[in-house]
Design a protein around this motif. Structure first.
Motif, PDB file in Angstrom:
ATOM      1  N   VAL A   1      -2.781  -0.798  10.188  1.00 10.86           N
ATOM      2  CA  VAL A   1      -2.256  -1.788   9.246  1.00 10.86           C
ATOM      3  C   VAL A   1      -2.706  -3.195   9.589  1.00 10.86           C
ATOM      4  O   VAL A   1      -2.821  -4.050   8.695  1.00 10.86           O
ATOM      5  CB  VAL A   1      -0.715  -1.709   9.158  1.00 10.86           C
ATOM      6  CG1 VAL A   1      -0.282  -0.396   8.522  1.00 10.86           C
ATOM      7  CG2 VAL A   1      -0.066  -1.899  10.526  1.00 10.86           C
ATOM      8  N   GLN A   2      -2.958  -3.462  10.852  1.00 14.68           N
ATOM      9  CA  GLN A   2      -3.441  -4.798  11.213  1.00 14.68           C
ATOM     10  C   GLN A   2      -4.877  -5.009  10.751  1.00 14.68           C
ATOM     11  O   GLN A   2      -5.247  -6.099  10.314  1.00 14.68           O
ATOM     12  CB  GLN A   2      -3.323  -5.009  12.722  1.00 14.68           C
ATOM     13  CG  GLN A   2      -1.884  -5.071  13.212  1.00 14.68           C
ATOM     14  CD  GLN A   2      -1.788  -5.553  14.643  1.00 14.68           C
ATOM     15  OE1 GLN A   2      -2.052  -6.718  14.944  1.00 14.68           O
ATOM     16  NE2 GLN A   2      -1.407  -4.658  15.543  1.00 14.68           N
ATOM     17  N   ASP A   3      -5.676  -3.953  10.816  1.00 12.27           N
ATOM     18  CA  ASP A   3      -7.045  -4.053  10.322  1.00 12.27           C
ATOM     19  C   ASP A   3      -7.061  -4.180   8.801  1.00 12.27           C
ATOM     20  O   ASP A   3      -7.833  -4.961   8.244  1.00 12.27           O
ATOM     21  CB  ASP A   3      -7.860  -2.838  10.758  1.00 12.27           C
ATOM     22  CG  ASP A   3      -9.294  -2.906  10.281  1.00 12.27           C
ATOM     23  OD1 ASP A   3     -10.020  -3.828  10.699  1.00 12.27           O
ATOM     24  OD2 ASP A   3      -9.697  -2.042   9.463  1.00 12.27           O
ATOM     25  N   LEU A   4      -6.201  -3.423   8.120  1.00 17.95           N
ATOM     26  CA  LEU A   4      -6.115  -3.503   6.660  1.00 17.95           C
ATOM     27  C   LEU A   4      -5.587  -4.861   6.211  1.00 17.95           C
ATOM     28  O   LEU A   4      -5.869  -5.312   5.099  1.00 17.95           O
ATOM     29  CB  LEU A   4      -5.204  -2.404   6.112  1.00 17.95           C
ATOM     30  CG  LEU A   4      -5.697  -0.962   6.239  1.00 17.95           C
ATOM     31  CD1 LEU A   4      -4.625  -0.001   5.740  1.00 17.95           C
ATOM     32  CD2 LEU A   4      -6.986  -0.754   5.463  1.00 17.95           C
ATOM     33  N   GLU A   5      -4.773  -5.482   7.063  1.00 16.70           N
ATOM     34  CA  GLU A   5      -4.151  -6.782   6.786  1.00 16.70           C
ATOM     35  C   GLU A   5      -3.153  -6.722   5.633  1.00 16.70           C
ATOM     36  O   GLU A   5      -2.774  -7.760   5.055  1.00 16.70           O
ATOM     37  CB  GLU A   5      -5.208  -7.863   6.508  1.00 16.70           C
ATOM     38  CG  GLU A   5      -6.138  -8.116   7.692  1.00 16.70           C
ATOM     39  CD  GLU A   5      -7.149  -9.224   7.424  1.00 16.70           C
ATOM     40  OE1 GLU A   5      -7.306  -9.618   6.249  1.00 16.70           O
ATOM     41  OE2 GLU A   5      -7.778  -9.685   8.378  1.00 16.70           O
ATOM     42  N   CYS A   6      -2.716  -5.514   5.254  1.00 18.32           N
ATOM     43  CA  CYS A   6      -1.746  -5.381   4.171  1.00 18.32           C
ATOM     44  C   CYS A   6      -0.393  -5.931   4.617  1.00 18.32           C
ATOM     45  O   CYS A   6      -0.098  -6.020   5.805  1.00 18.32           O
ATOM     46  CB  CYS A   6      -1.623  -3.923   3.738  1.00 18.32           C
ATOM     47  SG  CYS A   6      -1.111  -2.790   5.048  1.00 18.32           S
ATOM     48  N   ASP A   7       0.427  -6.274   3.634  1.00 18.14           N
ATOM     49  CA  ASP A   7       1.731  -6.853   3.935  1.00 18.14           C
ATOM     50  C   ASP A   7       2.812  -5.785   4.072  1.00 18.14           C
ATOM     51  O   ASP A   7       3.740  -5.936   4.864  1.00 18.14           O
ATOM     52  CB  ASP A   7       2.104  -7.847   2.840  1.00 18.14           C
ATOM     53  CG  ASP A   7       1.097  -8.983   2.757  1.00 18.14           C
ATOM     54  OD1 ASP A   7       1.122  -9.849   3.646  1.00 18.14           O
ATOM     55  OD2 ASP A   7       0.263  -8.982   1.832  1.00 18.14           O
ATOM     56  N   PHE A   8       2.682  -4.718   3.298  1.00 16.34           N
ATOM     57  CA  PHE A   8       3.596  -3.578   3.383  1.00 16.34           C
ATOM     58  C   PHE A   8       2.781  -2.290   3.281  1.00 16.34           C
ATOM     59  O   PHE A   8       1.768  -2.236   2.568  1.00 16.34           O
ATOM     60  CB  PHE A   8       4.636  -3.607   2.258  1.00 16.34           C
ATOM     61  CG  PHE A   8       5.558  -4.788   2.301  1.00 16.34           C
ATOM     62  CD1 PHE A   8       6.677  -4.795   3.117  1.00 16.34           C
ATOM     63  CD2 PHE A   8       5.307  -5.908   1.515  1.00 16.34           C
ATOM     64  CE1 PHE A   8       7.526  -5.887   3.162  1.00 16.34           C
ATOM     65  CE2 PHE A   8       6.152  -7.011   1.543  1.00 16.34           C
ATOM     66  CZ  PHE A   8       7.263  -7.000   2.381  1.00 16.34           C
ATOM     67  N   PHE A   9       3.231  -1.255   3.973  1.00 17.66           N
ATOM     68  CA  PHE A   9       2.563   0.048   3.942  1.00 17.66           C
ATOM     69  C   PHE A   9       3.653   1.114   3.998  1.00 17.66           C
ATOM     70  O   PHE A   9       4.505   1.100   4.897  1.00 17.66           O
ATOM     71  CB  PHE A   9       1.613   0.199   5.138  1.00 17.66           C
ATOM     72  CG  PHE A   9       0.749   1.432   5.090  1.00 17.66           C
ATOM     73  CD1 PHE A   9      -0.536   1.377   4.579  1.00 17.66           C
ATOM     74  CD2 PHE A   9       1.213   2.652   5.560  1.00 17.66           C
ATOM     75  CE1 PHE A   9      -1.348   2.504   4.535  1.00 17.66           C
ATOM     76  CE2 PHE A   9       0.415   3.785   5.521  1.00 17.66           C
ATOM     77  CZ  PHE A   9      -0.871   3.714   5.005  1.00 17.66           C
ATOM     78  N   ALA A  10       3.653   2.033   3.032  1.00 17.72           N
ATOM     79  CA  ALA A  10       4.695   3.055   2.934  1.00 17.72           C
ATOM     80  C   ALA A  10       4.093   4.444   3.035  1.00 17.72           C
ATOM     81  O   ALA A  10       3.015   4.707   2.483  1.00 17.72           O
ATOM     82  CB  ALA A  10       5.439   2.914   1.602  1.00 17.72           C
TER      83      ALA A  10
ATOM     84  N   VAL B   1       0.842  -1.204   0.000  1.00 18.21           N
ATOM     85  CA  VAL B   1       0.000   0.000   0.000  1.00 18.21           C
ATOM     86  C   VAL B   1       0.870   1.243   0.000  1.00 18.21           C
ATOM     87  O   VAL B   1       1.747   1.405   0.851  1.00 18.21           O
ATOM     88  CB  VAL B   1      -0.947   0.027   1.217  1.00 18.21           C
ATOM     89  CG1 VAL B   1      -1.821   1.282   1.178  1.00 18.21           C
ATOM     90  CG2 VAL B   1      -1.802  -1.223   1.259  1.00 18.21           C
ATOM     91  N   ASP B   2       0.635   2.118  -0.988  1.00 24.53           N
ATOM     92  CA  ASP B   2       1.220   3.455  -0.990  1.00 24.53           C
ATOM     93  C   ASP B   2       0.297   4.328  -0.143  1.00 24.53           C
ATOM     94  O   ASP B   2      -0.782   4.715  -0.571  1.00 24.53           O
ATOM     95  CB  ASP B   2       1.308   3.975  -2.433  1.00 24.53           C
ATOM     96  CG  ASP B   2       1.757   5.433  -2.523  1.00 24.53           C
ATOM     97  OD1 ASP B   2       1.896   6.094  -1.470  1.00 24.53           O
ATOM     98  OD2 ASP B   2       1.956   5.925  -3.644  1.00 24.53           O
ATOM     99  N   GLY B   3       0.749   4.626   1.073  1.00 23.39           N
ATOM    100  CA  GLY B   3      -0.076   5.387   2.003  1.00 23.39           C
ATOM    101  C   GLY B   3       0.308   6.842   2.127  1.00 23.39           C
ATOM    102  O   GLY B   3      -0.079   7.498   3.104  1.00 23.39           O
ATOM    103  N   ALA B   4       1.024   7.374   1.135  1.00 25.54           N
ATOM    104  CA  ALA B   4       1.529   8.747   1.225  1.00 25.54           C
ATOM    105  C   ALA B   4       0.423   9.770   1.419  1.00 25.54           C
ATOM    106  O   ALA B   4       0.595  10.756   2.153  1.00 25.54           O
ATOM    107  CB  ALA B   4       2.349   9.094  -0.023  1.00 25.54           C
ATOM    108  N   GLN B   5      -0.729   9.564   0.756  1.00 24.17           N
ATOM    109  CA  GLN B   5      -1.829  10.513   0.860  1.00 24.17           C
ATOM    110  C   GLN B   5      -2.887  10.062   1.869  1.00 24.17           C
ATOM    111  O   GLN B   5      -3.915  10.724   2.008  1.00 24.17           O
ATOM    112  CB  GLN B   5      -2.490  10.715  -0.513  1.00 24.17           C
ATOM    113  CG  GLN B   5      -1.572  11.266  -1.578  1.00 24.17           C
ATOM    114  CD  GLN B   5      -1.125  12.693  -1.291  1.00 24.17           C
ATOM    115  OE1 GLN B   5      -1.779  13.425  -0.551  1.00 24.17           O
ATOM    116  NE2 GLN B   5      -0.016  13.106  -1.887  1.00 24.17           N
ATOM    117  N   ALA B   6      -2.631   8.968   2.566  1.00 25.30           N
ATOM    118  CA  ALA B   6      -3.589   8.462   3.547  1.00 25.30           C
ATOM    119  C   ALA B   6      -3.138   8.738   4.971  1.00 25.30           C
ATOM    120  O   ALA B   6      -3.892   9.302   5.778  1.00 25.30           O
ATOM    121  CB  ALA B   6      -3.806   6.966   3.345  1.00 25.30           C
TER     122      ALA B   6
END
Length: 409
Positions: free
Chosen positions: A210-219, A197-202
């Protein structure tokens, strides 16, 4: 939120530009910094400037405590399960490249697929292009709907059992589209792919878990959320990070160095080679304190209100094209637009003469510009320190610009 009190915390906003009070509407590019962050940086450089981890003297201990304390603040901010999952980077770009070069090169091969969307920032396109070229993988794009959103049906139709990586921005820096990351992550995992997940604007504008999203990577990047430039974060699930190899080698990230072989430190330090971004991390920690004191939920609600107001005001201007979803709740706090017969750069130049700062260009999203069938757009982006009066001034400036070019041509 008392926005007028919040504005007092940002010294840069109290100035005139070209003889007019500054109206800063470019926070999607970089946010302004509150006095608390500026003072945290000043305090570090004046009081305990030192390298971290290596020294046992007092200044080194204070610097290490500040640096690692910031890591813990980030962990809580995004609800990572441990500090080992928080890697400090130069920003979102570096974080995404790290995933592509380390995880991607080890897990993607000929015949595999990497899935992204047309709305991605260049930082979330080029690393995957390069990975696909290096490995023989196929880069695929989830199509966009007419309003700049994506459907879960199209997500399911694009991801296959060959897909190894799905990488999507949570919020578009051009369209303002808020993507259903949690649901996309579930689909990616069903097919055995990891979710980046590209979280730059989030991260600067809404509560991220991130645990709720269950994504593997978040930047994400610090400079878009009231922190200094040059500091960012890569979150990764611990078991994935443990399997990955560093992409930068040198001091700080090593355990033992021999003449012909070396071993690495444990997480998170094996990915932080060289003297780390100490002041930036401390500044990021101060920015997190500031944002959480106000409340991310309040900030998000305020920005959505501003976006709705901007859409209402700007839609009344004849010859105005506005891009992205119009439905409330689907658009983050920005409005990207064009005015008939006025190039976005000309528009931004005239607005600047009125003290109004907006962004003009392709916004590091050239494939999206092609999809929109335009060469460039103008963008007004909002943050916690903006007001409806700022939008009123923007509308007045756009109308004035339109009239000016109408008279000239």
């Amino acid at each position: 939120m008392d926005v007028r009190e919040i504005r007092k915390q940002f010294p840069i906003l109290d100035q005139e530009v070209n003889g007019h009070p500054l109206v800063y509407l470019d926070s999607a590019a970089t946010s302004q910094k509150p006095i608390q962050v500026i003072e945290a940086l000043d305090d570090y450089y004046r009081g305990y400037n030192s390298n971290v981890h290596r020294g046992v003297h007092t200044l080194g201990t204070r610097a290490t405590d500040g640096y690692e304390g910031a890591r813990e603040k980030v962990r809580k901010f995004i609800n990572a399960s441990s500090m080992e999952e928080v890697i400090f980077t130069r920003g979102t770009t570096t974080a995404l490249n790290l995933v592509a070069k380390s995880y991607g090169m080890a897990n993607v091969s000929t015949g595999d697929e990497i899935v992204i969307t047309y709305m991605e920032h260049h930082s979330n396109i080029i690393p995957w292009q390069q990975l696909a070229k290096a490995t023989g993988a196929t880069l695929k794009y989830i199509p966009l709907q007419e309003d700049g959103t994506i459907t879960l049906e199209d997500v399911r139709a694009t991801i296959t059992s060959k897909t190894k990586i799905v990488s999507i921005m949570q919020v578009s820096n051009v369209l303002g589209t808020m993507n259903p990351i949690k649901e996309i992550t579930q689909i990616a995992h069903e097919f055995g792919a990891i979710m980046v997940v590209d979280g730059a604007q989030a991260a600067p504008h809404m509560k991220v878990d991130v645990q709720d999203l269950e994504c593997d990577f978040f930047a994400f990047s610090g400079h878009k959320m009231c922190a200094p430039t040059g500091i960012g974060v890569l979150y990764g699930k611990k078991h994935l990070l443990e399997e990955m190899e560093p992409v930068e080698f040198g001091g700080e990230m090593i355990d033992f160095v021999g003449l012909y072989e070396s071993t690495w430190k444990e997480l998170p330090w094996k990915f932080e080679g060289g003297t780390p971004i100490i002041a930036g991390a401390i500044g990021l920690g101060a920015a997190i304190d500031f944002l959480e004191q106000i409340g991310l939920n309040h900030i998000e609600k305020h920005e959505h209100k501003l976006a709705a107001y901007a859409l209402e005001r700007m839609s009344s201007i004849k010859g105005m094209s506005i891009y992205g979803p119009k439905e409330p709740g689907k658009r983050a706090g920005l409005v990207t637009f064009n005015v008939d017969d006025v190039h976005p750069h000309d528009l931004a130049t005239v607005l600047d003469a009125e003290g109004i700062a907006v962004r003009a260009g392709h916004h590091c999203a050239q494939p999206l510009m092609k999809w929109l069938n335009v060469s460039a757009t103008a963008r007004a982006s909002f943050y916690l320190y903006n007001t409806e009066e700022d939008i009123d001034k923007l509308v007045e400036g756009v109308v004035k610009t339109k009239e000016y070019f109408s008279d000239v041509f």
